[in-house]
Design a protein around this motif. Structure first.
Motif, PDB file in Angstrom:
ATOM      1  N   GLN A  63       0.792  -1.065  -0.056  1.00  0.00           N
ATOM      2  CA  GLN A  63       0.059   0.055   0.021  1.00  0.00           C
ATOM      3  C   GLN A  63       0.999   1.124  -0.061  1.00  0.00           C
ATOM      4  O   GLN A  63       1.796   1.085   0.760  1.00  0.00           O
ATOM      5  CB  GLN A  63      -0.788  -0.077   1.180  1.00  0.00           C
ATOM      6  CG  GLN A  63      -1.991   1.226   1.288  1.00  0.00           C
ATOM      7  CD  GLN A  63      -2.816   1.191   2.674  1.00  0.00           C
ATOM      8  OE1 GLN A  63      -2.137   0.966   3.591  1.00  0.00           O
ATOM      9  NE2 GLN A  63      -4.096   1.201   2.273  1.00  0.00           N
ATOM     10  N   THR A 106      -3.626   3.579  -1.605  1.00  0.00           N
ATOM     11  CA  THR A 106      -3.906   2.458  -3.001  1.00  0.00           C
ATOM     12  C   THR A 106      -2.881   1.426  -2.844  1.00  0.00           C
ATOM     13  O   THR A 106      -1.629   1.423  -2.469  1.00  0.00           O
ATOM     14  CB  THR A 106      -3.414   3.333  -4.274  1.00  0.00           C
ATOM     15  OG1 THR A 106      -4.191   4.522  -4.493  1.00  0.00           O
ATOM     16  CG2 THR A 106      -3.766   2.144  -5.480  1.00  0.00           C
ATOM     17  N   GLN A 107      -3.660   0.348  -3.054  1.00  0.00           N
ATOM     18  CA  GLN A 107      -3.026  -1.156  -2.954  1.00  0.00           C
ATOM     19  C   GLN A 107      -2.329  -1.185  -4.291  1.00  0.00           C
ATOM     20  O   GLN A 107      -2.787  -0.869  -5.473  1.00  0.00           O
ATOM     21  CB  GLN A 107      -4.130  -2.144  -2.820  1.00  0.00           C
ATOM     22  CG  GLN A 107      -4.794  -2.215  -1.440  1.00  0.00           C
ATOM     23  CD  GLN A 107      -3.787  -2.708  -0.388  1.00  0.00           C
ATOM     24  OE1 GLN A 107      -2.768  -3.459  -0.597  1.00  0.00           O
ATOM     25  NE2 GLN A 107      -3.798  -1.962   0.902  1.00  0.00           N
ATOM     26  N   ALA A 126      -1.538   0.002  -9.946  1.00  0.00           N
ATOM     27  CA  ALA A 126      -2.522  -0.074  -8.834  1.00  0.00           C
ATOM     28  C   ALA A 126      -3.483  -1.413  -8.981  1.00  0.00           C
ATOM     29  O   ALA A 126      -3.706  -1.683  -9.946  1.00  0.00           O
ATOM     30  CB  ALA A 126      -3.470   0.968  -8.912  1.00  0.00           C
ATOM     31  N   GLN A 127      -3.455  -2.023  -8.017  1.00  0.00           N
ATOM     32  CA  GLN A 127      -4.432  -3.141  -7.953  1.00  0.00           C
ATOM     33  C   GLN A 127      -5.819  -2.879  -8.370  1.00  0.00           C
ATOM     34  O   GLN A 127      -6.431  -1.952  -7.701  1.00  0.00           O
ATOM     35  CB  GLN A 127      -4.216  -4.135  -6.849  1.00  0.00           C
ATOM     36  CG  GLN A 127      -2.824  -4.545  -6.725  1.00  0.00           C
ATOM     37  CD  GLN A 127      -2.947  -5.629  -5.159  1.00  0.00           C
ATOM     38  OE1 GLN A 127      -3.482  -5.416  -4.190  1.00  0.00           O
ATOM     39  NE2 GLN A 127      -2.057  -6.500  -5.163  1.00  0.00           N
ATOM     40  N   GLN A 128      -6.624  -3.650  -9.065  1.00  0.00           N
ATOM     41  CA  GLN A 128      -7.918  -3.290  -9.074  1.00  0.00           C
ATOM     42  C   GLN A 128      -8.876  -3.804  -7.986  1.00  0.00           C
ATOM     43  O   GLN A 128      -8.484  -4.959  -7.519  1.00  0.00           O
ATOM     44  CB  GLN A 128      -8.522  -4.492 -10.476  1.00  0.00           C
ATOM     45  CG  GLN A 128      -7.823  -4.021 -11.745  1.00  0.00           C
ATOM     46  CD  GLN A 128      -7.859  -2.460 -12.210  1.00  0.00           C
ATOM     47  OE1 GLN A 128      -8.989  -1.835 -12.107  1.00  0.00           O
ATOM     48  NE2 GLN A 128      -6.798  -1.997 -12.734  1.00  0.00           N
ATOM     49  N   PRO A 129      -9.741  -3.084  -7.771  1.00  0.00           N
ATOM     50  CA  PRO A 129     -10.577  -3.486  -6.594  1.00  0.00           C
ATOM     51  C   PRO A 129     -11.524  -4.588  -6.596  1.00  0.00           C
ATOM     52  O   PRO A 129     -11.757  -5.239  -7.500  1.00  0.00           O
ATOM     53  CB  PRO A 129     -11.410  -2.030  -6.179  1.00  0.00           C
ATOM     54  CG  PRO A 129     -11.246  -1.316  -7.369  1.00  0.00           C
ATOM     55  CD  PRO A 129     -10.089  -1.827  -8.222  1.00  0.00           C
TER      56      PRO A 129
END
Length: 129
Positions: A63, A106-107, A126-129
């Motif tokens: 993060q 942001t992850q 960024a990882q998708q939620p």
């Protein structure tokens, strides 16, 4: 009595030689103290230990904690390839990644490599939620 002493002495010498010969491969396979000790959070000290990994990219997730023009701080998961526990650390940003800041919180997934100056990101997304 002298024959018994010579037989015992020869047997003891043979046993000592056998132990030395057969334990050498075991000692060679045992990790050194520096390899088996856990890594500290003093990243400057780790620079000398990982000089052979300069061409390797390491991958992790984490993060974003801070982003500025020259570096990004990431709370990342454990990195087994480096024997690192989860921690927060800063990575240098190359010019091609510095222009695309990612918001704090942001992850992300990221890759980095070790350079003479420190740890530098090679990719981040960024990882998708």
């Amino acid at each position: 009595m002298s024959t018994l002493f010579n037989a015992v002495s020869t047997t003891a010498t043979t046993l000592v030689c056998a132990v030395v010969l057969f334990s050498a491969p075991l000692l060679a396979a045992t990790p050194s103290m520096t390899e088996s000790m856990p890594m500290s959070h003093n990243h400057g000290a780790m620079m000398a230990d990982a000089t052979t990994t300069n061409t390797n990219d390491y991958h992790s997730g984490g993060q974003i904690k801070a982003w500025n023009a020259n570096s990004v701080s990431i709370a990342h998961s454990a990195i087994p390839a480096l024997n690192w526990p989860p921690m927060t650390m800063s990575f240098d940003l190359p010019d091609n990644l510095a222009a695309t800041p990612i918001p704090v919180g942001t992850q992300v997934t990221f890759s980095f490599r070790q350079t003479e100056q420190g740890y530098q990101l090679t990719a981040i997304s960024a990882q998708q939620p």
